[in-house]
Design an enzyme around this catalytic site. Sequence first.
Site, mmCIF file in Angstrom:
data_model
loop_
_atom_site.group_PDB
_atom_site.id
_atom_site.type_symbol
_atom_site.label_atom_id
_atom_site.label_comp_id
_atom_site.label_asym_id
_atom_site.label_seq_id
_atom_site.Cartn_x
_atom_site.Cartn_y
_atom_site.Cartn_z
ATOM 1 N N GLY A 32 -42.266 42.010 2.153
ATOM 2 C CA GLY A 32 -41.527 40.891 1.042
ATOM 3 C C GLY A 32 -40.083 40.899 2.173
ATOM 4 O O GLY A 32 -41.215 39.714 3.830
ATOM 5 N N CYS A 33 -39.521 39.835 1.559
ATOM 6 C CA CYS A 33 -38.372 38.774 2.635
ATOM 7 C C CYS A 33 -38.175 39.336 4.464
ATOM 8 O O CYS A 33 -38.277 39.947 4.234
ATOM 9 C CB CYS A 33 -37.297 38.396 2.644
ATOM 10 S SG CYS A 33 -36.322 37.490 3.563
ATOM 11 N N PHE A 34 -39.117 39.200 5.231
ATOM 12 C CA PHE A 34 -39.859 39.070 6.687
ATOM 13 C C PHE A 34 -38.435 39.113 7.604
ATOM 14 O O PHE A 34 -37.611 40.268 8.778
ATOM 15 C CB PHE A 34 -40.486 38.079 7.931
ATOM 16 C CG PHE A 34 -40.154 36.568 7.664
ATOM 17 C CD1 PHE A 34 -39.094 36.065 7.032
ATOM 18 C CD2 PHE A 34 -41.235 36.475 7.731
ATOM 19 C CE1 PHE A 34 -38.354 34.539 7.719
ATOM 20 C CE2 PHE A 34 -41.586 34.232 7.856
ATOM 21 C CZ PHE A 34 -40.398 34.177 7.979
ATOM 22 N N TRP A 35 -37.231 38.192 7.332
ATOM 23 C CA TRP A 35 -36.239 38.959 7.505
ATOM 24 C C TRP A 35 -35.045 40.357 7.857
ATOM 25 O O TRP A 35 -34.670 40.995 8.806
ATOM 26 C CB TRP A 35 -34.686 37.849 7.662
ATOM 27 C CG TRP A 35 -34.649 36.361 7.325
ATOM 28 C CD1 TRP A 35 -35.791 35.557 8.403
ATOM 29 C CD2 TRP A 35 -33.890 35.651 6.133
ATOM 30 N NE1 TRP A 35 -35.858 34.445 8.223
ATOM 31 C CE2 TRP A 35 -35.216 34.331 6.629
ATOM 32 C CE3 TRP A 35 -33.284 35.581 5.643
ATOM 33 C CZ2 TRP A 35 -34.650 32.806 6.442
ATOM 34 C CZ3 TRP A 35 -33.012 33.631 4.721
ATOM 35 C CH2 TRP A 35 -33.653 33.494 5.116
ATOM 36 N N HIS A 89 -34.541 46.107 0.145
ATOM 37 C CA HIS A 89 -34.947 46.288 1.154
ATOM 38 C C HIS A 89 -33.236 47.858 1.998
ATOM 39 O O HIS A 89 -32.520 47.424 2.433
ATOM 40 C CB HIS A 89 -35.326 45.382 2.576
ATOM 41 C CG HIS A 89 -35.548 44.402 2.334
ATOM 42 N ND1 HIS A 89 -36.072 43.611 2.850
ATOM 43 C CD2 HIS A 89 -37.664 44.961 2.358
ATOM 44 C CE1 HIS A 89 -37.770 42.895 2.926
ATOM 45 N NE2 HIS A 89 -38.111 43.418 2.271
#
Length: 175
Positions: A13-16, A165
């Site tokens: 998912g969103c890499f941040w 996350h």
Amino acid sequence: MPDNAQKATIAAGCFWGVEHLYRKHFGNGKGLLDAKVGYAGGHTDSPSYRSVCSGNTGHAEALQVVYDPSLVTYRQLLEFFYRMHDPTTANRQGPDVGTQYRSAIFTHDDEQLQTAKDVTEKVGKQWYKAPITTQIIPAGQWWDAEEYHQLYLDRNPGGYECPSHFLRDFPPLSE
């Protein structure tokens, strides 16, 4: 870098948020030597964030870590991967939808491939009890994301974090 340093490349998912959780859990002497967010698994050279978000590059938002296997094993990194995101939703993590948000393990050698298959099978049976959508594919070309994406949540503490996350509380995997 120590001579024994190894790479692991994953997409969740969103890499941040993925980078933030890995640094928090494995940083400060616990095995993580370096981590970069970037793009993997696609067919476009030198992709940009905007092009990856279009869904036309085939790339996933990914994390590549360099780790010390004497302090943390590849298996431990993968078990953490499965605890920190939902691998049962294809091309989606929470409100983030698109192929760039898929769940994937990009393996760097045959040993990683076998470990990824083993852990994925056990996670599906023991933890999620549902089909796992995670792709397990050979690591190809890696592309670093733009500098402003690196350490994003450290630099922007109030920045966007995908609600998918978080660490799920599962018992240890049985052999």
